[in-house]
Design an enzyme around this catalytic site. Structure first.
Site, PDB file in Angstrom:
ATOM      1  CB  SER A   1      -0.925  -0.007   1.218  1.00 12.37           C
ATOM      2  OG  SER A   1      -1.766   1.117   1.220  1.00 12.37           O
TER       3      SER A   1
ATOM      4  N   GLY B   1     -11.947  -3.713   2.752  1.00 15.97           N
ATOM      5  CA  GLY B   1     -10.854  -4.677   2.836  1.00 15.97           C
ATOM      6  C   GLY B   1      -9.529  -3.985   3.039  1.00 15.97           C
TER       7      GLY B   1
ATOM      8  CG  ASP C   1     -18.350 -11.319   4.736  1.00 14.60           C
ATOM      9  OD1 ASP C   1     -17.757 -10.925   3.711  1.00 14.60           O
ATOM     10  OD2 ASP C   1     -18.803 -12.467   4.857  1.00 14.60           O
TER      11      ASP C   1
ATOM     12  CG  HIS D   1      -5.700  -8.971  -6.923  1.00 18.91           C
ATOM     13  ND1 HIS D   1      -4.333  -9.000  -7.052  1.00 18.91           N
ATOM     14  CD2 HIS D   1      -5.939  -8.851  -5.581  1.00 18.91           C
ATOM     15  CE1 HIS D   1      -3.760  -8.899  -5.872  1.00 18.91           C
ATOM     16  NE2 HIS D   1      -4.714  -8.817  -4.965  1.00 18.91           N
TER      17      HIS D   1
END
Length: 340
Positions: A159, A182, A232, A250
């Site tokens: 990141s 996420g 979630d 991805h």
């Protein structure tokens, strides 16, 4: 088609075949902390071996191999020094790839990659066969907490490679709330908050990951503008003016990506934007690291690296429209979306 130079062709294949050994050279360098031992200046193999607690001759052979790869420079009389790429293996170095090396050569990845031919035969991830669980379920198990923390650290380091470019390119005019979907330790959203004091941010990630984001925000003095939600993204995503999805899509197949994107769209209002950061597969037949990364995705996850056409199909099917595309660094692209 005739083979004009079989020896050269054989040498090219041998170079490719050495990839596994090269990965373990990197593994040994970081496991023995060789870059840290050389960070203060050149040293002999014996001096490094004393600090690393390793065999002197074997250490010399490791350093010699690392020099042939450009990770170290050789100064004569068995003295070696760090190069620019070698410095990226140091712990705590800006842009460090140390954690990524340990993850990529660690148990979960290495055991799964050993089954790569089966991944091609079956078209599915081999993580469950190798580890007894999906890779993210594996990392969520308490006994694998140390490996999971290393994985989160490696994602945070990646990141850092792209965040500066993404933050510089992203216009946050009209944005008040940002959700990093996420987002692990929250490196991306916290960088945006640092750049724009008006913003409030949140990380949505699995319950065992979210506390690390809260600690990171507190350490940066941003706890008053930040929260972390254990949840979630396949179930629900909180509302926001801007969603960040960095190296998330991805990891998942098309159906799962559509679920993530639809959940973001369901929580979005008119004018909501999203920034997807991913590698984008380019022209077939040209050198492209995204295609190599795609092989790891095939083996480790349910996902893949995609080309622009494949991304646009996902966006169009879930109520998003791509408006901008630009490089953000380290081979990654920023894909800006707007709620359609």
């Amino acid at each position: 088609m005739t083979n004009d130079d079989p020896a050269a062709d054989a040498a090219a294949v041998m170079d490719l075949l050495a990839g596994g050994v090269i990965a373990q050279v990197l593994h040994a360098l970081v496991a023995l902390r060789v870059p840290e031992h050389l960070a203060q200046g050149a040293a002999t193999a014996e001096e490094v071996a004393r600090q690393a607690g390793s065999h002197p001759q074997a250490t010399y052979r490791l350093l010699r191999a690392a020099a042939s790869l450009g990770l170290l420079g050789y100064q004569g009389e068995q003295r070696f020094a760090l190069t620019g790429p070698g410095r990226l293996l140091c712990d705590g170095m800006p842009g460090s790839l140390r954690s990524l090396v340990l993850v990529q050569t660690g148990h979960a990845h290495w055991q799964s990659l050993a089954r790569f031919p089966d991944a091609v035969r079956q078209g599915v991830s081999q993580a469950s066969a190798a580890l007894g669980a999906d890779v993210f379920e594996y990392f969520a198990r308490p006994e694998n907490a140390a490996e999971a923390a290393l994985f989160s650290r490696s994602m945070a380091d990646i990141s850092g490679l792209v965040t500066q470019g993404a933050v510089a390119a992203l216009d946050t005019t009209g944005v008040s709330t940002v959700v990093d979907v996420g987002g692990a330790e929250g490196q991306f959203v916290l960088a945006l908050l640092a750049a724009d004091p008006r913003l409030r941010g949140q990380v949505l990630d699995l319950p065992h990951v979210a506390p690390a984001a809260e600690r990171e925000a507190a350490g940066r003095g941003m706890a008053d503008r930040f929260s972390a939600l254990g949840g979630d993204f396949f179930t629900e995503v909180p509302p926001a003016d801007l969603y960040l999805l960095k190296t998330v899509l991805h990891d998942w197949d098309d159906d799962q990506c559509r679920t993530i994107l639809r959940n973001c769209r369901s929580a979005a209002h008119e004018g909501t934007r999203a920034l997807v950061v991913e590698m984008v597969v380019g022209e077939i037949g040209k050198p492209d690291f995204a295609t190599i990364s795609d092989m790891s995705m095939l083996t480790m996850t349910h996902g893949m690296e995609r080309d622009l056409g494949e991304f646009d199909a996902l966006f169009a099917a879930t109520g998003w429209r791509r408006t901008k595309t630009y490089p953000v660094g380290a081979g990654y692209q920023g894909l800006e979306l707007v709620a359609a």
